[in-house]
Design a protein around this motif. Structure first.
Motif, PDB file in Angstrom:
ATOM      1  N   UNK A  40       0.805  -1.220   0.000  1.00  0.00           N
ATOM      2  CA  UNK A  40       0.000   0.000   0.000  1.00  0.00           C
ATOM      3  C   UNK A  40       0.839   1.272   0.000  1.00  0.00           C
ATOM      4  N   UNK A  41       1.996   1.254   0.643  1.00  0.00           N
ATOM      5  CA  UNK A  41       2.806   2.479   0.693  1.00  0.00           C
ATOM      6  C   UNK A  41       3.401   2.850  -0.662  1.00  0.00           C
ATOM      7  N   UNK A  42       3.296   1.951  -1.635  1.00  0.00           N
ATOM      8  CA  UNK A  42       3.766   2.261  -2.988  1.00  0.00           C
ATOM      9  C   UNK A  42       2.663   2.851  -3.857  1.00  0.00           C
ATOM     10  N   UNK A  43       1.456   2.921  -3.320  1.00  0.00           N
ATOM     11  CA  UNK A  43       0.300   3.340  -4.108  1.00  0.00           C
ATOM     12  C   UNK A  43       0.064   4.849  -4.022  1.00  0.00           C
ATOM     13  N   UNK A  77      -8.984   2.692  -4.187  1.00  0.00           N
ATOM     14  CA  UNK A  77      -8.294   2.186  -5.380  1.00  0.00           C
ATOM     15  C   UNK A  77      -7.110   1.308  -4.997  1.00  0.00           C
ATOM     16  N   UNK A  78      -6.335   1.742  -4.005  1.00  0.00           N
ATOM     17  CA  UNK A  78      -5.170   0.967  -3.571  1.00  0.00           C
ATOM     18  C   UNK A  78      -5.597  -0.364  -2.960  1.00  0.00           C
ATOM     19  N   UNK A  79      -6.652  -0.348  -2.170  1.00  0.00           N
ATOM     20  CA  UNK A  79      -7.146  -1.581  -1.543  1.00  0.00           C
ATOM     21  C   UNK A  79      -7.641  -2.567  -2.592  1.00  0.00           C
ATOM     22  N   UNK A  81      -6.709  -2.717  -5.710  1.00  0.00           N
ATOM     23  CA  UNK A  81      -5.545  -3.213  -6.444  1.00  0.00           C
ATOM     24  C   UNK A  81      -4.807  -4.277  -5.635  1.00  0.00           C
ATOM     25  N   UNK A  82      -4.676  -4.054  -4.321  1.00  0.00           N
ATOM     26  CA  UNK A  82      -3.999  -5.034  -3.471  1.00  0.00           C
ATOM     27  C   UNK A  82      -4.747  -6.364  -3.498  1.00  0.00           C
ATOM     28  N   UNK A  83      -6.068  -6.321  -3.400  1.00  0.00           N
ATOM     29  CA  UNK A  83      -6.862  -7.552  -3.383  1.00  0.00           C
ATOM     30  C   UNK A  83      -6.746  -8.296  -4.716  1.00  0.00           C
ATOM     31  N   UNK A  84      -6.614  -7.540  -5.814  1.00  0.00           N
ATOM     32  CA  UNK A  84      -6.580  -8.152  -7.142  1.00  0.00           C
ATOM     33  C   UNK A  84      -5.197  -8.631  -7.557  1.00  0.00           C
ATOM     34  N   UNK A  85      -4.142  -7.931  -7.131  1.00  0.00           N
ATOM     35  CA  UNK A  85      -2.828  -8.200  -7.713  1.00  0.00           C
ATOM     36  C   UNK A  85      -1.712  -8.556  -6.746  1.00  0.00           C
ATOM     37  N   UNK A  86      -1.849  -8.239  -5.467  1.00  0.00           N
ATOM     38  CA  UNK A  86      -0.703  -8.389  -4.562  1.00  0.00           C
ATOM     39  C   UNK A  86      -0.435  -9.830  -4.150  1.00  0.00           C
ATOM     40  N   UNK A  87      -1.457 -10.673  -4.146  1.00  0.00           N
ATOM     41  CA  UNK A  87      -1.251 -12.070  -3.785  1.00  0.00           C
ATOM     42  C   UNK A  87      -0.855 -12.279  -2.331  1.00  0.00           C
ATOM     43  N   UNK A  88      -1.348 -11.447  -1.438  1.00  0.00           N
ATOM     44  CA  UNK A  88      -1.027 -11.567  -0.014  1.00  0.00           C
ATOM     45  C   UNK A  88      -2.065 -12.479   0.631  1.00  0.00           C
ATOM     46  N   UNK A  95      -9.907 -11.386  11.619  1.00  0.00           N
ATOM     47  CA  UNK A  95     -11.041 -10.543  11.228  1.00  0.00           C
ATOM     48  C   UNK A  95     -10.612  -9.089  11.358  1.00  0.00           C
ATOM     49  N   UNK A  96     -10.899  -8.308  10.332  1.00  0.00           N
ATOM     50  CA  UNK A  96     -10.569  -6.890  10.411  1.00  0.00           C
ATOM     51  C   UNK A  96     -11.743  -6.058   9.930  1.00  0.00           C
ATOM     52  N   UNK A  97     -11.832  -4.865  10.510  1.00  0.00           N
ATOM     53  CA  UNK A  97     -12.954  -3.984  10.227  1.00  0.00           C
ATOM     54  C   UNK A  97     -12.428  -2.588   9.937  1.00  0.00           C
ATOM     55  N   UNK A  98     -12.191  -2.270   8.660  1.00  0.00           N
ATOM     56  CA  UNK A  98     -11.672  -0.948   8.318  1.00  0.00           C
ATOM     57  C   UNK A  98     -12.784   0.093   8.204  1.00  0.00           C
TER      58      UNK A  98
END
Length: 107
Positions: A40-43, A77-79, A81-88, A95-98
């Protein structure tokens, strides 16, 4: 000024994300957060982040992430992208609640 008006004028948003951490998964959850942070810090729009750990061993939310983004749109947008491409890989049972917030009062 309302929170929506502050955001419309280009104010930053604060992400507050609370984590319910499964028993024996604290370090794995911290590692997951670090991998997510590194992406995320690269976004575009990323400003800063800090992870907090509860001092109470039985806290419901063992970890709390506080991050600042230039806008809600940048964070979303960053979130996405992370879900689609980062593979984490997520931690089993984590459980997290943003939520996104704007500052309305300071001292």
């Amino acid at each position: 000024m309302s929170a929506a008006a502050a955001q419309a004028e280009g104010g930053t948003v604060t992400l507050i994300n609370v984590f319910e951490v499964p028993e024996c998964a604290l370090q794995a959850s911290i590692n997951y957060w670090k991998l997510s942070r590194d992406f995320l810090q690269t976004q575009p729009g990323y400003v800063s982040t800090a992870l907090h750990q509860s001092i109470a061993p039985d806290a419901k939310f063992m970890l709390v992430n506080i991050a600042v983004w230039e806008s809600a749109e940048a964070f979303k947008a960053a979130s996405a992208k992370m879900m689609q491409t980062a593979g984490i890989a997520p931690v089993d049972g984590l459980k997290f609640t943003p939520g996104l917030y704007t500052v309305i009062e300071t001292d």
